[in-house]
Design a protein around this motif. Structure first.
Motif, PDB file in Angstrom:
ATOM      1  N   HIS A 116       0.842  -1.194   0.000  1.00 22.01           N
ATOM      2  CA  HIS A 116       0.000   0.000   0.000  1.00 22.01           C
ATOM      3  C   HIS A 116       0.878   1.245   0.000  1.00 22.01           C
ATOM      4  CE1 HIS A 116      -3.000  -2.852   1.596  1.00 22.01           C
ATOM      5  NE2 HIS A 116      -3.861  -2.036   1.039  1.00 22.01           N
ATOM      6  N   GLN A 117       0.431   2.244  -0.713  1.00 21.06           N
ATOM      7  CA  GLN A 117       1.077   3.552  -0.669  1.00 21.06           C
ATOM      8  C   GLN A 117       0.464   4.339   0.478  1.00 21.06           C
ATOM      9  OE1 GLN A 117       3.601   4.348  -2.775  1.00 21.06           O
ATOM     10  NE2 GLN A 117       3.372   2.278  -3.585  1.00 21.06           N
ATOM     11  N   GLN A 118       1.203   5.273   1.040  1.00 19.79           N
ATOM     12  CA  GLN A 118       0.666   6.107   2.103  1.00 19.79           C
ATOM     13  C   GLN A 118      -0.584   6.822   1.598  1.00 19.79           C
ATOM     14  OE1 GLN A 118       3.473   8.785   3.857  1.00 19.79           O
ATOM     15  NE2 GLN A 118       1.961   9.731   5.173  1.00 19.79           N
ATOM     16  N   GLY A 119      -1.635   6.779   2.385  1.00 21.15           N
ATOM     17  CA  GLY A 119      -2.895   7.427   2.028  1.00 21.15           C
ATOM     18  C   GLY A 119      -3.825   6.567   1.187  1.00 21.15           C
ATOM     19  N   GLN A 120      -3.351   5.418   0.707  1.00 22.52           N
ATOM     20  CA  GLN A 120      -4.188   4.529  -0.103  1.00 22.52           C
ATOM     21  C   GLN A 120      -5.181   3.798   0.793  1.00 22.52           C
ATOM     22  OE1 GLN A 120      -1.927   1.537  -2.161  1.00 22.52           O
ATOM     23  NE2 GLN A 120      -3.666   0.842  -3.363  1.00 22.52           N
ATOM     24  N   GLU A 121      -6.405   3.694   0.340  1.00 20.67           N
ATOM     25  CA  GLU A 121      -7.454   3.033   1.120  1.00 20.67           C
ATOM     26  C   GLU A 121      -7.185   1.534   1.266  1.00 20.67           C
ATOM     27  OE1 GLU A 121     -12.292   2.897   1.319  1.00 20.67           O
ATOM     28  OE2 GLU A 121     -11.383   2.942  -0.678  1.00 20.67           O
ATOM     29  N   VAL A 122      -7.421   1.033   2.457  1.00 18.38           N
ATOM     30  CA  VAL A 122      -7.339  -0.396   2.735  1.00 18.38           C
ATOM     31  C   VAL A 122      -8.768  -0.923   2.735  1.00 18.38           C
ATOM     32  CG1 VAL A 122      -6.653  -2.155   4.411  1.00 18.38           C
ATOM     33  CG2 VAL A 122      -5.254  -0.099   4.114  1.00 18.38           C
ATOM     34  N   THR A 123      -9.041  -1.918   1.896  1.00 19.07           N
ATOM     35  CA  THR A 123     -10.409  -2.443   1.764  1.00 19.07           C
ATOM     36  C   THR A 123     -10.461  -3.915   2.139  1.00 19.07           C
ATOM     37  OG1 THR A 123     -10.004  -2.943  -0.561  1.00 19.07           O
ATOM     38  CG2 THR A 123     -11.061  -0.819  -0.068  1.00 19.07           C
ATOM     39  N   LEU A 124     -11.650  -4.344   2.529  1.00 14.98           N
ATOM     40  CA  LEU A 124     -11.932  -5.751   2.819  1.00 14.98           C
ATOM     41  C   LEU A 124     -13.053  -6.205   1.909  1.00 14.98           C
ATOM     42  CD1 LEU A 124     -12.068  -5.610   6.734  1.00 14.98           C
ATOM     43  CD2 LEU A 124     -10.151  -6.344   5.305  1.00 14.98           C
ATOM     44  N   SER A 125     -13.097  -7.479   1.593  1.00 10.67           N
ATOM     45  CA  SER A 125     -14.221  -8.015   0.835  1.00 10.67           C
ATOM     46  C   SER A 125     -15.291  -8.463   1.822  1.00 10.67           C
ATOM     47  CB  SER A 125     -13.805  -9.202  -0.027  1.00 10.67           C
ATOM     48  OG  SER A 125     -14.951  -9.725  -0.674  1.00 10.67           O
ATOM     49  N   TYR A 126     -16.514  -8.045   1.594  1.00  7.39           N
ATOM     50  CA  TYR A 126     -17.633  -8.463   2.447  1.00  7.39           C
ATOM     51  C   TYR A 126     -18.159  -9.831   2.025  1.00  7.39           C
ATOM     52  CZ  TYR A 126     -18.020  -3.476   3.775  1.00  7.39           C
ATOM     53  OH  TYR A 126     -17.788  -2.199   4.224  1.00  7.39           O
ATOM     54  N   LEU A 127     -17.651 -10.365   0.923  1.00  8.79           N
ATOM     55  CA  LEU A 127     -18.105 -11.661   0.416  1.00  8.79           C
ATOM     56  C   LEU A 127     -17.321 -12.791   1.065  1.00  8.79           C
ATOM     57  CD1 LEU A 127     -18.223 -10.592  -3.317  1.00  8.79           C
ATOM     58  CD2 LEU A 127     -20.180 -10.878  -1.792  1.00  8.79           C
TER      59      LEU A 127
END
Length: 100
Positions: free
Chosen positions: A48-59
């Protein structure tokens, strides 16, 4: 508890603040230690780059969904239409559908 499309894991607190992406940049695991409360652990799946959103899959993980199946599941379960990179039509497929 089972796994797959019919299984659910309810996560509250700070984990509920993560946005969804079908091709998530992180995953959640549970750290189980004898005599202690289970802990949720978020692990990066790529750099990840600084400031990049970290996402999770809800599936449910370990299942292979078509874009239409993912959309239907997320709409029925979480009441939103996914617009992540995996669900947006690519420029090539958009041109093909438009007859270009």
């Amino acid at each position: 508890p089972g796994s797959g499309p019919g299984s659910r894991l309810v996560l509250g607190g700070w984990l509920s603040l993560f946005n969804h992406a079908c091709s998530a940049s992180a995953c959640v695991g549970l750290r189980l230690r004898e005599g202690r409360t289970p802990e949720a652990v978020v692990r990066s799946l790529r750099g990840h780059q600084q400031g990049q959103e970290v996402t999770l899959s809800y599936l449910a993980s370990g299942t292979f969904w078509t874009a239409a199946d993912r959309q239907a599941n997320l709409r029925a379960t979480y009441f939103f239409d996914c617009a992540c990179d995996s669900c947006r039509p690519s420029p090539i497929s958009s041109k093909a559908t438009a007859g270009e």
